[in-house]
Enzyme design. Structure first.
Site, PDB file in Angstrom:
ATOM      1  N   CYS A 356       0.747  -1.132   0.023  1.00 43.39           N
ATOM      2  CA  CYS A 356      -0.166   0.113  -0.027  1.00 43.39           C
ATOM      3  C   CYS A 356       0.891   1.220  -0.035  1.00 43.39           C
ATOM      4  O   CYS A 356       0.381   2.093  -0.585  1.00 43.39           O
ATOM      5  CB  CYS A 356      -0.987   0.016   1.145  1.00 43.39           C
ATOM      6  SG  CYS A 356      -0.232  -0.023   2.929  1.00 43.39           S
ATOM      7  N   CYS A 533       7.866  43.674   4.131  1.00 51.08           N
ATOM      8  CA  CYS A 533       7.705  43.923   5.458  1.00 51.08           C
ATOM      9  C   CYS A 533       6.037  43.521   5.817  1.00 51.08           C
ATOM     10  O   CYS A 533       5.240  43.835   5.233  1.00 51.08           O
ATOM     11  CB  CYS A 533       7.824  45.463   5.674  1.00 51.08           C
ATOM     12  SG  CYS A 533       7.510  45.982   7.425  1.00 51.08           S
ATOM     13  N   CYS A 536       4.332  47.251   6.768  1.00 45.27           N
ATOM     14  CA  CYS A 536       4.094  48.432   5.705  1.00 45.27           C
ATOM     15  C   CYS A 536       4.221  47.776   4.460  1.00 45.27           C
ATOM     16  O   CYS A 536       4.032  48.561   3.417  1.00 45.27           O
ATOM     17  CB  CYS A 536       5.187  49.480   6.136  1.00 45.27           C
ATOM     18  SG  CYS A 536       6.824  49.153   5.716  1.00 45.27           S
ATOM     19  N   CYS A 544      11.818  37.501  12.439  1.00 42.39           N
ATOM     20  CA  CYS A 544      11.912  37.135  13.867  1.00 42.39           C
ATOM     21  C   CYS A 544      11.217  35.946  14.211  1.00 42.39           C
ATOM     22  O   CYS A 544       9.914  35.963  14.000  1.00 42.39           O
ATOM     23  CB  CYS A 544      11.260  38.561  14.571  1.00 42.39           C
ATOM     24  SG  CYS A 544      11.349  38.128  16.372  1.00 42.39           S
ATOM     25  N   CYS A 547       8.321  36.188  17.090  1.00 41.67           N
ATOM     26  CA  CYS A 547       7.217  36.770  16.728  1.00 41.67           C
ATOM     27  C   CYS A 547       6.025  35.766  16.015  1.00 41.67           C
ATOM     28  O   CYS A 547       4.918  36.234  15.688  1.00 41.67           O
ATOM     29  CB  CYS A 547       7.289  37.765  15.700  1.00 41.67           C
ATOM     30  SG  CYS A 547       8.017  39.261  16.668  1.00 41.67           S
ATOM     31  N   CYS A 562      10.801  45.837   7.779  1.00 42.81           N
ATOM     32  CA  CYS A 562      11.948  46.721   7.482  1.00 42.81           C
ATOM     33  C   CYS A 562      12.509  47.233   8.665  1.00 42.81           C
ATOM     34  O   CYS A 562      12.074  46.900   9.882  1.00 42.81           O
ATOM     35  CB  CYS A 562      11.020  47.919   6.602  1.00 42.81           C
ATOM     36  SG  CYS A 562       9.943  48.773   7.592  1.00 42.81           S
ATOM     37  N   CYS A 565       9.909  49.251  11.051  1.00 48.03           N
ATOM     38  CA  CYS A 565       8.759  48.695  11.852  1.00 48.03           C
ATOM     39  C   CYS A 565       9.274  47.671  12.524  1.00 48.03           C
ATOM     40  O   CYS A 565       8.761  47.161  13.695  1.00 48.03           O
ATOM     41  CB  CYS A 565       8.030  47.855  10.653  1.00 48.03           C
ATOM     42  SG  CYS A 565       7.248  48.745   9.561  1.00 48.03           S
ATOM     43  N   HIS A 570       9.457  45.769  18.268  1.00 54.45           N
ATOM     44  CA  HIS A 570      10.132  45.256  19.139  1.00 54.45           C
ATOM     45  C   HIS A 570      10.287  46.300  20.365  1.00 54.45           C
ATOM     46  O   HIS A 570      11.176  45.845  21.370  1.00 54.45           O
ATOM     47  CB  HIS A 570      11.341  44.732  18.894  1.00 54.45           C
ATOM     48  CG  HIS A 570      11.251  43.527  17.781  1.00 54.45           C
ATOM     49  ND1 HIS A 570      11.181  43.551  16.603  1.00 54.45           N
ATOM     50  CD2 HIS A 570      11.268  42.125  18.354  1.00 54.45           C
ATOM     51  CE1 HIS A 570      10.955  42.229  16.082  1.00 54.45           C
ATOM     52  NE2 HIS A 570      10.830  41.351  17.178  1.00 54.45           N
ATOM     53  N   HIS A 578      12.898  39.401  22.251  1.00 49.91           N
ATOM     54  CA  HIS A 578      13.089  38.856  20.832  1.00 49.91           C
ATOM     55  C   HIS A 578      14.545  39.123  20.318  1.00 49.91           C
ATOM     56  O   HIS A 578      15.107  40.092  20.711  1.00 49.91           O
ATOM     57  CB  HIS A 578      11.984  39.238  19.881  1.00 49.91           C
ATOM     58  CG  HIS A 578      10.753  38.874  20.597  1.00 49.91           C
ATOM     59  ND1 HIS A 578       9.542  38.892  19.428  1.00 49.91           N
ATOM     60  CD2 HIS A 578      10.033  38.174  21.697  1.00 49.91           C
ATOM     61  CE1 HIS A 578       8.371  38.417  20.096  1.00 49.91           C
ATOM     62  NE2 HIS A 578       8.759  38.011  21.162  1.00 49.91           N
ATOM     63  N   HIS A 612      -1.800   1.257   7.109  1.00 47.82           N
ATOM     64  CA  HIS A 612      -2.282   1.110   5.724  1.00 47.82           C
ATOM     65  C   HIS A 612      -2.409   2.595   5.139  1.00 47.82           C
ATOM     66  O   HIS A 612      -2.999   3.399   5.765  1.00 47.82           O
ATOM     67  CB  HIS A 612      -4.012   0.536   5.787  1.00 47.82           C
ATOM     68  CG  HIS A 612      -4.345   0.260   4.386  1.00 47.82           C
ATOM     69  ND1 HIS A 612      -3.697  -0.410   3.391  1.00 47.82           N
ATOM     70  CD2 HIS A 612      -5.619   1.008   3.893  1.00 47.82           C
ATOM     71  CE1 HIS A 612      -4.350  -0.230   2.165  1.00 47.82           C
ATOM     72  NE2 HIS A 612      -5.395   0.364   2.425  1.00 47.82           N
TER      73      HIS A 612
END
Length: 704
Positions: A356, A533, A536, A544, A547, A562, A565, A570, A578, A612
């Site tokens: 199978c 990003c 944006c 990250c 995140c 970017c 941001c 962060h 992070h 199976h």
């Protein structure tokens, strides 16, 4: 929540962490079950008090396998919990053992090897009182006991796991006399072995308790044998041995035509392909059997449509028209013809002897997809004749919609490893051996880890911790989390991506159900590929891992940012710990230009349940164009002359489910879903994706 009283049942624990007495392989009795799927029950421990229950605690229903009382009694006598689970992995053998009666013929393993005997009694062991569960053992009397002894040897006790072959009493020819130690009469009837050679996780080999000199003539056959034919021969103990004809001719000192057969397993007295000091073919030691052609028969297990081939099932078996092999390239089945050509019984690839995994894989890869058609377009050569064999299987599937088991068995014989002929395998092992060692195909994937040079792979294994994911993850979330956690990137866009779920065969799965992603976005997993990003839409310069599970920002999606941001995100107290990682961005890429998305489309899913494998295959562009394939959906006839019936079903309900949003899919309870949707969610093992932007028939490969 108060538990709801239920009818008492027995069960065995298959997986999960030990909780309040229950552990993997132990046997219990169900007392009550809650609405959230947890069961409370009593535990039957091992040792001298094996049949007396004690408090067991709580176990999840999905981590158990329900048993009848008789099954529980047989397994309880097996002291090794791992051996219990191995026996369950061979449902055909376990079912036959559970149905054994007095005078049934069995082959058992003991300290001296493997011996043939008769079941004389089913022996209860342990005290019989309210609440106790008596163990059951088999009293077996050997047929080859010492004839010189005046006092016959008493029957010996064996557990269910000691039995490796079962032959029901109705298959034993008249004239069998235990005192004679042999079968009487000359018109001997072949008996089929139901054996444990295919157990998952079992490495032992069957050593048959007969020798080459014991082979006798079977009834005459009308079908001619040739090199490559599947053959069978009946020994004078009544056990049928099977193999492949490797040589035909007249050996030195003989006048009639003889056959050299490579057997499925070791037989004492057989050679490695030599006869009379001359090598006629090459195989493993104790596998080569030489005898007159008149004493061989074609393998009856593949004689699917012969008259009197077994007891017919209640449903009519469609006839399969004859087919002439062709080496010409045949394109995949078009969407307009798939339903009429494929849907029905005796459709797809016919399963046989644990095939199978191979049947489902080949059907998924080649029935309706061009992803790997370069294999079928390669010219056949003498170095790798298996290429021609595979092409014939694919061509027949695409032209006729059906491939018989004999064709697939011939293919399995050419894979270069004996275990592929009889044992259960996982699809990823088959894919690696086929592509790398047999066909010489370059790796489908080029994976780069931690900035090092890339390495080739044929499948992508999901590796992560369960705590990293939501209760019901999607394949997209699993792949993103796995690749980021392991710091793995794709060197380039693959033409075919085979993703393995976080589970190990039928023994363990990390998630009770997984939602297949119809479209897989790998843009953020491509090495040095420009990304957008997440906030944006500008060119991303960081991603990250921490995140990823953030439910405030679309849980499970890769977060690339970017510079601006990344700083803003962060500064939040919950994200200050992070560690965003800087991406490699080419200086030629504009910071404001949108990054192209790179996606792949789902075209097949392999599923596994109780060892199976089956598959779901997309056969067209319509969202509802899905097929379900099972190479062993039914069986025709008995174990001696019967055969498996493959079946393909249309399953548009998959399209209805997969067309929903992720939020709607996550709210679906698999227990309330249609049967095939439930199997897709709960049993997914391997998902196959193709790149719609590349010519699928031009995958990279190297000529052998």
């Amino acid at each position: 929540m108060e538990p709801n009283p239920v009818v008492k049942e027995f069960f065995i624990v298959l997986r999960g962490k030990s909780r309040k007495g229950f552990c993997r392989g132990c046997i219990g009795r169900l007392e009550a079950e809650t609405q959230n799927g947890e069961m409370t029950g009593l535990l039957y421990p091992g040792g001298p008090n094996a049949g007396s229950p004690k408090n067991g605690g709580v176990v999840r229903r999905e981590d158990t396998y329900l048993l009848t009382r008789h099954q529980a009694q047989l397994l309880l006598y097996v002291s090794s919990v791992s051996k219990r689970l191995e026996l369950l992995c061979n449902p055909q053998l376990f079912s036959a053992i559970c149905e054994l009666n007095v005078d049934d013929l069995v082959v058992v393993k003991n300290k001296k090897g493997h011996k043939v005997g008769l079941v004389r009694n089913l022996m209860p062991i342990g005290k019989e009182s309210k609440g106790d569960l008596q163990m059951l053992a088999f009293e077996v009397e050997f047929l080859d006991s010492d004839q010189t002894s005046k006092k016959p040897a008493p029957p010996s006790l064996f557990s269910a796991v000691d039995i490796i072959q079962v032959v029901p009493a109705y298959s034993v020819p008249l004239g069998l006399n235990c005192g004679d130690g042999q079968y009487g009469g000359t018109n001997k009837k072949a008996v089929t072995r139901i054996n444990s050679m295919a157990n998952i996780g079992t490495n032992g080999r069957v050593q048959a308790n007969h020798t080459q000199q014991s082979i006798i003539q079977s009834p005459n056959h009308s079908t001619p044998l040739e090199v490559g034919s599947l053959a069978q021969v009946v020994s004078n103990t009544g056990v049928t041995v099977y193999g492949v004809v490797r040589w035909l001719g007249v050996p030195a000192g003989k006048t009639a035509e003889w056959a050299g057969i490579e057997l499925d397993y070791d037989v004492k007295g057989c050679s490695d392909g030599t006869y009379g000091g001359q090598r006629l073919f090459t195989c493993k030691i104790s596998r080569a059997l030489f005898l007159p052609v008149t004493k061989c028969n074609p393998d009856s297990r593949f004689d699917c449509f012969s008259a009197g081939g077994g007891t017919p099932n209640h449903t009519e078996i469609p006839t399969v028209p004859p087919y002439v092999d062709s080496d010409e390239y045949v394109a995949p089945i078009p969407e307009s013809e798939a339903m009429s050509l494929l849907v029905g019984r005796m459709k797809g690839i016919q399963g046989h002897i644990n095939s199978c995994y191979l049947d489902a894989t080949l059907f998924s890869l080649f029935s309706c997809s061009m992803t790997l058609d370069n294999i079928c377009q390669k010219p056949a050569d003498t170095v790798r004749p298996i290429t021609s064999t595979l092409r014939k299987i694919v061509n027949r599937l695409r032209r006729q919609g059906f491939v018989p088991a004999a064709s697939v068995m011939n293919f399995r014989n050419q894979l270069g490893c004996d275990t592929f002929r009889t044992e259960e395998k996982d699809p990823e092992e088959f894919i690696t051996v086929l592509f790398q060692k047999v066909l010489g195909i370059e790796p489908l994937l080029k994976l780069r880890s931690r900035g090092e040079s890339y390495q080739g792979a044929y499948t992508l294994q999901i590796i992560l911790e369960k705590e990293q994911m939501a209760h019901t993850p999607t394949v997209q979330q699993l792949m993103d989390t796995s690749c980021l956690s392991c710091d793995v990137k794709f060197e380039e866009m693959p033409s075919c991506l085979i993703v393995q779920m976080p589970r190990f065969g039928n023994k363990y799965k990390m998630f009770s159900h997984i939602i297949p992603s119809v479209e897989l976005d790998i843009t953020d997993l491509l090495h040095n590929s420009p990304r957008q990003c997440f906030i944006c839409g500008q060119l991303a310069e960081y991603d990250c891992l921490q995140c990823l599970p953030d439910h405030k920002m679309h849980q499970g999606r890769i977060k690339s940012y970017c510079t601006t941001c990344n700083t803003q995100v962060h500064t939040h107290p919950s994200r200050q710990a992070h560690f965003p990682k800087r991406l490699s961005v080419s200086a030629e890429v504009s910071m404001s230009s949108p990054a192209a998305r790179h996606t792949m489309q789902l075209f097949a899913v392999l599923c596994i349940h109780t060892s199976h494998y089956v598959s779901f295959v997309k056969f067209g562009s319509d969202p509802h164009s899905w097929l379900f394939f099972d190479s062993m959906a039914d069986r025709h006839g008995d174990d001696k002359r019967g055969f498996n019936i493959p079946e393909i079903k249309a399953c548009p309900e998959l399209g209805n489910f997969l067309s929903q949003s992720e939020e709607e899919q996550a709210r679906v309870n698999p227990l309330d879903a249609p049967e095939l949707v439930r199997r897709l969610l709960c049993d997914s093992y391997m998902l196959l994706y193709q790149n719609p932007a590349m010519p699928l028939s031009n995958s990279n490969h190297q000529d052998p």
